[in-house]
Design a protein around this motif. Sequence first.
Motif, PDB file in Angstrom:
ATOM      1  N   MET A   1       0.834  -1.205   0.000  1.00 43.13           N
ATOM      2  CA  MET A   1       0.000   0.000   0.000  1.00 43.13           C
ATOM      3  C   MET A   1       0.869   1.255   0.000  1.00 43.13           C
ATOM      4  N   THR A   2       0.238   2.384  -0.296  1.00 39.10           N
ATOM      5  CA  THR A   2       0.864   3.687  -0.160  1.00 39.10           C
ATOM      6  C   THR A   2       0.361   4.314   1.131  1.00 39.10           C
ATOM      7  N   CYS A   3       1.293   4.688   2.021  1.00 35.38           N
ATOM      8  CA  CYS A   3       0.885   5.351   3.258  1.00 35.38           C
ATOM      9  C   CYS A   3       1.003   6.861   3.078  1.00 35.38           C
ATOM     10  N   GLY A   4       0.676   7.615   4.117  1.00 32.54           N
ATOM     11  CA  GLY A   4       0.686   9.064   3.982  1.00 32.54           C
ATOM     12  C   GLY A   4      -0.354   9.537   2.984  1.00 32.54           C
ATOM     13  N   VAL A   5      -1.567   8.989   3.089  1.00 30.84           N
ATOM     14  CA  VAL A   5      -2.623   9.280   2.121  1.00 30.84           C
ATOM     15  C   VAL A   5      -3.015  10.765   2.161  1.00 30.84           C
ATOM     16  N   VAL A   6      -3.155  11.354   0.987  1.00 32.13           N
ATOM     17  CA  VAL A   6      -3.585  12.747   0.889  1.00 32.13           C
ATOM     18  C   VAL A   6      -5.095  12.807   1.095  1.00 32.13           C
ATOM     19  N   THR A   7      -5.544  13.703   1.977  1.00 29.59           N
ATOM     20  CA  THR A   7      -6.969  13.793   2.294  1.00 29.59           C
ATOM     21  C   THR A   7      -7.449  15.234   2.237  1.00 29.59           C
TER      22      THR A   7
ATOM     23  N   LEU B   1      -8.578  10.849  -4.151  1.00 29.43           N
ATOM     24  CA  LEU B   1      -8.452  11.732  -3.000  1.00 29.43           C
ATOM     25  C   LEU B   1      -9.446  11.295  -1.941  1.00 29.43           C
ATOM     26  N   VAL B   2      -8.937  10.991  -0.755  1.00 28.17           N
ATOM     27  CA  VAL B   2      -9.788  10.485   0.326  1.00 28.17           C
ATOM     28  C   VAL B   2     -10.377  11.658   1.099  1.00 28.17           C
ATOM     29  N   VAL B   3     -11.664  11.574   1.363  1.00 32.69           N
ATOM     30  CA  VAL B   3     -12.367  12.598   2.149  1.00 32.69           C
ATOM     31  C   VAL B   3     -12.534  12.069   3.570  1.00 32.69           C
TER      32      VAL B   3
ATOM     33  N   PRO C   1       4.170  11.839   0.439  1.00 33.61           N
ATOM     34  CA  PRO C   1       4.473  12.825   1.481  1.00 33.61           C
ATOM     35  C   PRO C   1       3.393  13.882   1.634  1.00 33.61           C
ATOM     36  N   GLY C   2       3.080  14.167   2.890  1.00 30.60           N
ATOM     37  CA  GLY C   2       2.114  15.204   3.208  1.00 30.60           C
ATOM     38  C   GLY C   2       2.812  16.417   3.791  1.00 30.60           C
TER      39      GLY C   2
END
Length: 223
Positions: A58-64, A86-88, A206-207
């Motif tokens: 998986m990809t962590c550091g999901v952009v929300t 894009l996760v809400v 990265p966030g």
Amino acid sequence: MPAPTPIREAAELMDRAGVGSLLVVDEGRLAGIVTDRDLALRAVARAVPLDARIDAVMTCGVVTVGPSAGWEEITRVFAEHAIRRLVVTDGDTIVGVVALDDLLAAAADPHTAATGPRNAALGAVAAAEIGHPHHEGGLPLPLDALRPRPRTLSRWQARVGDAVVVRAAVGNGPKRDGEILEVATPAGDPPFLVRWSDGRLSYIHPGPDARIHHYGEPVGSAR
């Protein structure tokens, strides 16, 4: 989907549900996102056992974004982070997922399409998506589109060998740091495969809590 879920079960769930991505949760909190492309390129192509945990690819550091995010903010986030989903979220609660295709479909719908800046923003995002070397629709691209071009990297781009430092989410907790082993595109776009200082490997998008230190540059010049 829980983090310990085997890769095989995740793929079967995608097939049954007819979706191209799944959110991964760990103890009720969003831990990452995995796409059908991740299963092909990170699991199958690298011969990762299908009974391995899904959080291995998986990809962590999901952009929300928050539930109140408007059209302009959403299109800006898509453009800045080179993502397709894009996760809400509302705090720790997952509300839903907005896909880039959703925006393009809305723009093409005469009942929802707007004029002026709204369409201009969507046009920029769509143009960047079509020219992306990893376009999921498989659009043909000239060979030189796949060749890296020397240019200044943005805050969210990196090269293999660069370092990433992630600040603690709360308080004065320890930072995480590691070496970037892989980038997603020749341009240096995320997600990045990172070998952390504790020896673990994971993918990260990265966030705002992350900083990239480019190899050979002074630490103070990090973006």
